[in-house]
Motif scaffolding. Structure first.
Motif, PDB file in Angstrom:
ATOM      1  N   PHE A 163     -21.447  28.146  24.262  1.00 37.33           N
ATOM      2  CA  PHE A 163     -21.327  26.700  24.378  1.00 37.33           C
ATOM      3  C   PHE A 163     -21.225  25.955  23.048  1.00 37.33           C
ATOM      4  O   PHE A 163     -20.976  24.753  23.040  1.00 37.33           O
ATOM      5  N   GLY A 164     -21.402  26.649  21.931  1.00 35.56           N
ATOM      6  CA  GLY A 164     -21.355  25.976  20.632  1.00 35.56           C
ATOM      7  C   GLY A 164     -19.964  25.651  20.143  1.00 35.56           C
ATOM      8  O   GLY A 164     -19.800  24.945  19.149  1.00 35.56           O
ATOM      9  N   GLN A 165     -18.946  26.183  20.846  1.00 40.47           N
ATOM     10  CA  GLN A 165     -17.544  25.886  20.545  1.00 40.47           C
ATOM     11  C   GLN A 165     -17.182  26.255  19.108  1.00 40.47           C
ATOM     12  O   GLN A 165     -16.451  25.542  18.423  1.00 40.47           O
ATOM     13  N   ARG A 166     -17.734  27.390  18.662  1.00 39.07           N
ATOM     14  CA  ARG A 166     -17.421  27.899  17.331  1.00 39.07           C
ATOM     15  C   ARG A 166     -17.669  29.400  17.331  1.00 39.07           C
ATOM     16  O   ARG A 166     -18.646  29.878  17.909  1.00 39.07           O
ATOM     17  N   ASP A 167     -16.790  30.147  16.692  1.00 36.47           N
ATOM     18  CA  ASP A 167     -16.964  31.593  16.611  1.00 36.47           C
ATOM     19  C   ASP A 167     -18.217  31.938  15.815  1.00 36.47           C
ATOM     20  O   ASP A 167     -18.580  31.245  14.857  1.00 36.47           O
ATOM     21  N   VAL A 168     -18.877  33.009  16.217  1.00 37.35           N
ATOM     22  CA  VAL A 168     -20.056  33.502  15.510  1.00 37.35           C
ATOM     23  C   VAL A 168     -19.730  34.909  14.992  1.00 37.35           C
ATOM     24  O   VAL A 168     -19.804  35.878  15.738  1.00 37.35           O
ATOM     25  N   PRO A 169     -19.364  35.042  13.721  1.00 37.65           N
ATOM     26  CA  PRO A 169     -19.058  36.370  13.176  1.00 37.65           C
ATOM     27  C   PRO A 169     -20.273  37.290  13.221  1.00 37.65           C
ATOM     28  O   PRO A 169     -21.421  36.836  13.273  1.00 37.65           O
ATOM     29  N   ARG A 170     -20.023  38.591  13.190  1.00 36.41           N
ATOM     30  CA  ARG A 170     -21.118  39.556  13.242  1.00 36.41           C
ATOM     31  C   ARG A 170     -22.116  39.331  12.097  1.00 36.41           C
ATOM     32  O   ARG A 170     -23.333  39.431  12.288  1.00 36.41           O
TER      33      ARG A 170
END
Length: 311
Positions: A163-170
């Motif tokens: 829901f944060g509308q942003r990619d979360v890299p590893r």
């Protein structure tokens, strides 16, 4: 001149703000000062990933509900809730206390956060008993503290990703797990996973201990009927609760015996909550995140950018 869409979004900000503050007051006891002392970074500080992930209300509330569902699967953790928590009459109060603890340990100045951690450690010392099978439990058991922490951290991250509308890299996810484990360790947890890979290994190790019992189902039944003190309480609950189901690992959903209908509801709720994300962020722009940012001289908009990471 503002566009009609912009005006429509502005019209929703105040109702959403009242909704959130009515259900989850920022400081129900009036003892937390997020504005002073100036320059105090708290336990994480503005360069942390934790400040960014915990700033997203839709992900945090749906993630918190997902974590609560997962926690009902651990017989000893469930026994503590069953024997020592007023979940039948005050489940909203339990959710509020968890929200206050996470918010304060994330954004409050160091001394206030440390006092709250010490208070929780003190309370845990009185929470002990015997599970249904006769196994003794204690809330200050490092293994149980680790279970509660990992289910919450995993669910909060899953909520942000959804829901944060942003990619979360590893690398960002790994840094998040490495940061937040300090809270669990301060409470007494040991061997806390510090990366996504370690979390996956941890769940694989603990899964044989988990089960969905009659007690689990009763807690989940009460959760499904909880009424938040806000307008359209049933609708609000269902959106976040079903969105929480969408965040669960497949194995947890299987153990909880979610039906195809529940999975369809979860997908619909997740889409609805994703579309509401910008409205929540705009409505809560003067919340504790912004206050903590001002305390350390950082623009709140910086929370929408990932900090630099090694590698």
């Amino acid at each position: 001149m503002a566009s009609p869409l912009h005006l429509l979004r502005r019209a929703t900000h105040e109702p959403i703000r009242r909704w959130v503050l009515g259900a989850f007051p920022r400081d129900p006891d009036g003892g937390l000062d997020y504005d002073h002392p100036a320059g105090d970074p708290g336990l994480f500080g503005p360069d942390s990933v934790t400040w960014r992930i915990h700033a997203d209300f839709p992900g945090m509330l749906s993630g918190g509900l997902a974590a609560l569902m997962m926690q009902t699967l651990h017989p000893l953790a469930l026994a503590g809730v069953w024997d020592h928590s007023n979940f039948r009459g005050d489940l909203v109060g339990r959710l509020r206390r968890t929200t206050t603890f996470v918010g304060a340990t994330t954004y409050a100045p160091c001394a206030a956060a440390e006092r709250l951690i010490e208070h929780v450690r003190h309370v845990h010392g009185f929470v002990r008993g015997t599970a249904e099978d006769g196994t003794p439990y204690s809330a200050d058991d490092p293994a149980l503290l680790t279970w509660v922490h990992v289910t919450e951290a995993h669910s909060f991250l899953a909520g942000y990703r959804r829901f944060g509308q942003r990619d979360v890299p590893r690398a960002i996810a790994d840094r998040y797990f490495d940061e937040v484990r300090r809270i669990a360790e301060a409470l007494g947890a040991r061997g806390v996973p510090a990366s996504e890979a370690e979390v996956a290994d941890y769940f694989a190790t603990v899964r044989p201990q988990l089960a969905c019992s009659d007690r689990s189902r009763e807690v989940l039944h009460i959760l499904a009927g909880v009424r938040l003190p806000v307008p359209l309480a049933g609708l609000s609950r269902d959106v976040f609760l079903h969105a929480g189901i969408a965040l669960l690992p497949g194995w947890a959903s299987d153990l909880l015996r979610h039906t195809p209908r529940q999975h369809r509801q979860a997908r619909l709720a997740a889409r609805a909550l994703w579309s509401m994300g910008p409205a929540f962020r705009a409505a809560l722009k003067d919340g504790i995140v912004s206050r903590a940012c001002r305390r350390v001289g950082v623009e709140p908009e910086a929370m929408r950018r990932w900090p630099a990471t090694d590698g």
